[in-house]
Design a protein around this motif. Sequence first.
Motif, PDB file in Angstrom:
ATOM      1  N   GLY A  65      23.147   0.248 -41.992  1.00  0.00           N
ATOM      2  CA  GLY A  65      23.182  -0.696 -40.885  1.00  0.00           C
ATOM      3  C   GLY A  65      24.481  -0.606 -40.115  1.00  0.00           C
ATOM      4  O   GLY A  65      24.591  -1.119 -38.993  1.00  0.00           O
ATOM      5  N   SER A  66      25.491   0.075 -40.696  1.00  0.00           N
ATOM      6  CA  SER A  66      26.772   0.238 -40.027  1.00  0.00           C
ATOM      7  C   SER A  66      26.666   1.248 -38.896  1.00  0.00           C
ATOM      8  O   SER A  66      25.790   2.116 -38.872  1.00  0.00           O
ATOM      9  CB  SER A  66      27.844   0.708 -41.020  1.00  0.00           C
ATOM     10  OG  SER A  66      28.000  -0.207 -42.084  1.00  0.00           O
ATOM     11  N   THR A  67      27.568   1.126 -37.942  1.00  0.00           N
ATOM     12  CA  THR A  67      27.659   2.115 -36.869  1.00  0.00           C
ATOM     13  C   THR A  67      28.568   3.256 -37.301  1.00  0.00           C
ATOM     14  O   THR A  67      29.242   3.189 -38.325  1.00  0.00           O
ATOM     15  CB  THR A  67      28.207   1.467 -35.592  1.00  0.00           C
ATOM     16  OG1 THR A  67      29.499   0.899 -35.872  1.00  0.00           O
ATOM     17  CG2 THR A  67      27.280   0.367 -35.100  1.00  0.00           C
ATOM     18  N   GLY A  68      28.579   4.313 -36.496  1.00  0.00           N
ATOM     19  CA  GLY A  68      29.439   5.457 -36.772  1.00  0.00           C
ATOM     20  C   GLY A  68      28.730   6.624 -37.411  1.00  0.00           C
ATOM     21  O   GLY A  68      29.313   7.710 -37.546  1.00  0.00           O
ATOM     22  N   TYR A  69      27.447   6.430 -37.795  1.00  0.00           N
ATOM     23  CA  TYR A  69      26.728   7.488 -38.516  1.00  0.00           C
ATOM     24  C   TYR A  69      25.325   7.708 -37.938  1.00  0.00           C
ATOM     25  O   TYR A  69      24.427   8.159 -38.630  1.00  0.00           O
ATOM     26  CB  TYR A  69      26.634   7.127 -40.001  1.00  0.00           C
ATOM     27  CG  TYR A  69      27.990   6.845 -40.614  1.00  0.00           C
ATOM     28  CD1 TYR A  69      28.828   7.888 -41.006  1.00  0.00           C
ATOM     29  CD2 TYR A  69      28.452   5.542 -40.754  1.00  0.00           C
ATOM     30  CE1 TYR A  69      30.076   7.628 -41.543  1.00  0.00           C
ATOM     31  CE2 TYR A  69      29.705   5.273 -41.289  1.00  0.00           C
ATOM     32  CZ  TYR A  69      30.519   6.322 -41.683  1.00  0.00           C
ATOM     33  OH  TYR A  69      31.764   6.066 -42.212  1.00  0.00           O
ATOM     34  N   GLY A  70      25.136   7.387 -36.672  1.00  0.00           N
ATOM     35  CA  GLY A  70      23.865   7.635 -36.013  1.00  0.00           C
ATOM     36  C   GLY A  70      22.923   6.449 -36.038  1.00  0.00           C
ATOM     37  O   GLY A  70      23.101   5.486 -36.801  1.00  0.00           O
ATOM     38  N   GLU A 120      19.749   1.722 -38.191  1.00  0.00           N
ATOM     39  CA  GLU A 120      18.472   0.998 -38.256  1.00  0.00           C
ATOM     40  C   GLU A 120      17.950   0.818 -39.683  1.00  0.00           C
ATOM     41  O   GLU A 120      16.871   0.247 -39.863  1.00  0.00           O
ATOM     42  CB  GLU A 120      17.435   1.696 -37.381  1.00  0.00           C
ATOM     43  CG  GLU A 120      17.775   1.586 -35.893  1.00  0.00           C
ATOM     44  CD  GLU A 120      16.571   1.771 -34.998  1.00  0.00           C
ATOM     45  OE1 GLU A 120      15.616   2.444 -35.434  1.00  0.00           O
ATOM     46  OE2 GLU A 120      16.599   1.237 -33.876  1.00  0.00           O
ATOM     47  N   ARG A 121      18.702   1.265 -40.675  1.00  0.00           N
ATOM     48  CA  ARG A 121      18.317   0.938 -42.056  1.00  0.00           C
ATOM     49  C   ARG A 121      18.256  -0.572 -42.271  1.00  0.00           C
ATOM     50  O   ARG A 121      17.544  -1.061 -43.143  1.00  0.00           O
ATOM     51  CB  ARG A 121      19.324   1.524 -43.046  1.00  0.00           C
ATOM     52  CG  ARG A 121      19.240   3.011 -43.261  1.00  0.00           C
ATOM     53  CD  ARG A 121      20.193   3.403 -44.372  1.00  0.00           C
ATOM     54  NE  ARG A 121      20.386   4.841 -44.450  1.00  0.00           N
ATOM     55  CZ  ARG A 121      21.226   5.431 -45.280  1.00  0.00           C
ATOM     56  NH1 ARG A 121      21.963   4.683 -46.111  1.00  0.00           N
ATOM     57  NH2 ARG A 121      21.362   6.740 -45.294  1.00  0.00           N
ATOM     58  N   LEU A 122      19.011  -1.305 -41.467  1.00  0.00           N
ATOM     59  CA  LEU A 122      19.096  -2.747 -41.661  1.00  0.00           C
ATOM     60  C   LEU A 122      18.015  -3.502 -40.889  1.00  0.00           C
ATOM     61  O   LEU A 122      17.916  -4.727 -41.014  1.00  0.00           O
ATOM     62  CB  LEU A 122      20.485  -3.250 -41.247  1.00  0.00           C
ATOM     63  CG  LEU A 122      21.042  -4.471 -41.987  1.00  0.00           C
ATOM     64  CD1 LEU A 122      21.071  -4.238 -43.478  1.00  0.00           C
ATOM     65  CD2 LEU A 122      22.420  -4.832 -41.472  1.00  0.00           C
TER      66      LEU A 122
END
Length: 626
Positions: free
Chosen positions: A442-447, A452-454
Amino acid sequence: MSPEQVVLPYSTWPSPISTSGVARSGLRLGFPTTLGDEVWWTEDRPTEGGRTTIVHRSADGTHHELLAAPWSARTRVHEYGGRSYAVVPGEGVVFTNFGDQRIYLLAPGAEPRPITPEPELRAGLRYAEMTVHDGLIWCVQERHHPDGRVSRSIVSIPLHGEAEPRERVSGSDFYASLTISPDGEHLAFVCWNHPRMPWNGTELRVTRLSDGSSWTVKGGSAESVLAPQWRDERHLYLISDWSGWWNLYQVEIHGTASQALYPVEEEFAGPLWQLGALPYAVLADGSLAVLHGQGDLRLGVFDPGSGVLSDLDVPYDGWDPVLATDGHSLVAIGYGPTLPRSIVRVDTMTGQVEELRRDVDVLPDTAYLPRPQAVEIEGRFGRPVHAFVYPPSNPQARGEGAPPYVVFVHGGPTGHSTSALDLEKAFFTSRGIGVLDLNYGGSTGYGRAYRERLRRQWGVVDVEDSVAAAEWLAGKGLADPERIAIRGGSAGGWTVMAACCASSAFAGGVSYYGVSSLLPFNETTHDFESRYVEWLVGPADPALYGSREPLGRVAGVTCPMLLLQGLSDPVVPPAQSQAFADALAERGVPCTYLTFEGEAHGFRRAETRSAALATELAFYQQIFRA
C-alpha cells in the motif's frame, strides 16, 4: 566492538541525543524558489509554537527571516496544505497566513498587507499553490460554507487593489498543479472528484483563458496524472502511472501524440498529499532535472532529444519532490543517512552542490547515527515487503543478546518512509533500541500494483506485513522476539492498534493520533479524506467496518499501549483515541493516554514533541524490562 564499550541494558545506553534536541530540530524545510542568485524557502519554528516562516537568501549569501511572530505562512487547503507563498520579483512575496487563511503581500521593509477579503467564516476561504503572472495571483481556492459544505476552484486575484477573486475554473471537487502556458493563453491543471484520491485517478485538463473552454488532455478514473509543466505553447510534460509506474510523458495540449519519454519500473513522483510539489524541473537548455527510483529518489538530468537520463554524482542519497529552477539554477532538498535534509543549489552540468541550509544545525557524532539497510521481507503468500533496518548504534555501549526493536509504521497510508536521517530514530537506536521502518503493502515508491495491495484491505495487508516484519526480525536473530514493539501515527496508528488486536507478536504498541473507528471517522474527518475509507475498506457497512477497525476488535489486545493525541486535530479527532483508550481500560489492558492542548495532526511544538518522546522511551523501557 570497541574496547571502550561497556555492557549496559538495552534502552539505557547513554546518548547525546536528547528529547529537547530532537524536538528543537526538524525545521521542515520546504518549497524552495530560486531567481538568479536569490533563494527562498519555508521553515518551521518548533520553539515558537510550530509556526512557519519564509527565509530569503540574498545574492551575497546572507539569510533573512521575512516573517516575524505571530505571522505563519501555512495554508490549510486539504488540511495538509502545501506551497503557501510565491515570490513577486521586485515586490516581495505573497503568502497565506495560517490564522485567518487570507493572502497577504509582504513588500520589502513593510508590514504584511491583506489582498483577499475577510471571509464570512473565519479561515473559511483558503488559498494554496500560488503563482504570479501579469499582475495576477493564480491559485487554488477552498471555500468552507456555513452549512458545512466545502468547494474548490481556481481563481485569479489582482496583486494590487481590492478586487474580489475571479473564478476561472470550477466544477471539480479538487484542483492541483496549475500552470500557465508561456504565451499566457492556456491554463493547465490537474483535477479529480470524490470518491477518488489523487493517486487513484486524476485528469489533466487545459482551459483556454480567452473563452473559458476546457478539455481533458490525459488521465481518468484509473490513471493518476500529476505535475504538468509546459514544454512550449502547444505541448506539456507530465507524470502518469498509466504503465503502472509514475513515469514521465509528453503530450500535445489536445491530448494527441502522448509519448512515454523514459518508460521504466521506477517512480518519478510521489503521492499528492500537499499542493505545490514539483518532482521535475524544465531547464533553459530544454533538458529536465528529474527525480526517479524505487523508495528513495535519485537526482538526474534527462535529455528529451536523445532519451538519455544521467544521474548526478552528488553526496545525497535521496531528494524531496520539490525541485525549483529559474531555468538555469536548480535548488532542491536532499538528504542522506548521516546528512540532514538540506536546501542545496545544484550545478546540473557538473553535479557540484552548495549547501544553503540544514534541517538540523548541530549533529551528534556520526557514531551515534544508525546506518539504514534496505531489506526485502517475505510477507504472506510470498509477497515482497520493503523496509529499512536501523540497528542500535553507540560507540560507548553494547548489549548482550539480541536487542529490542520497534517496527515503525508510516502514515498515509498511501505514503512511504525514506532512508533520510531522522534524529527521532537515532534517539532510540543510540539507546540500544533498533528500528525497522516498514513500507508495507500500500506504500508508494514501488509502483501502482504495490500501492493497490491495500485496496479494500486496510487493516489486513498492513497488519500482515507488520507481523511479518516482527517475525523476520526474530527469525534473523536481529531482535529479541519477546521485545518487539510497534509504533505509528495517523494511518500508522490505525495499523498499530489493529496489529495489537490481531497478533501477539508485539510487546507493546504506540499510536500517535490513530484512527480506531471508521463510521465516526467518516462523519467527522475533513473533506479531502472523507471518502478515502471507501477505497481502503469499502462502502460504509457496520458489519464490515466492525470486523476491520481496531475498536471492533479491541478484545484481542493483550499488550500494553500508549496513545498520544492532539486535542485540536481536524483530521483524526480526539474521540478516536479516547474511544480506544476507554475500551482498553474497560478490559483491564494497561494503557496510557496522553493529550496535548493546541496540537493538531502532527505535533509541531517543541515542548509537545519533547514530552511525547520522553513518554515513549519510558514506555519502551518498561515493556522491555530495562
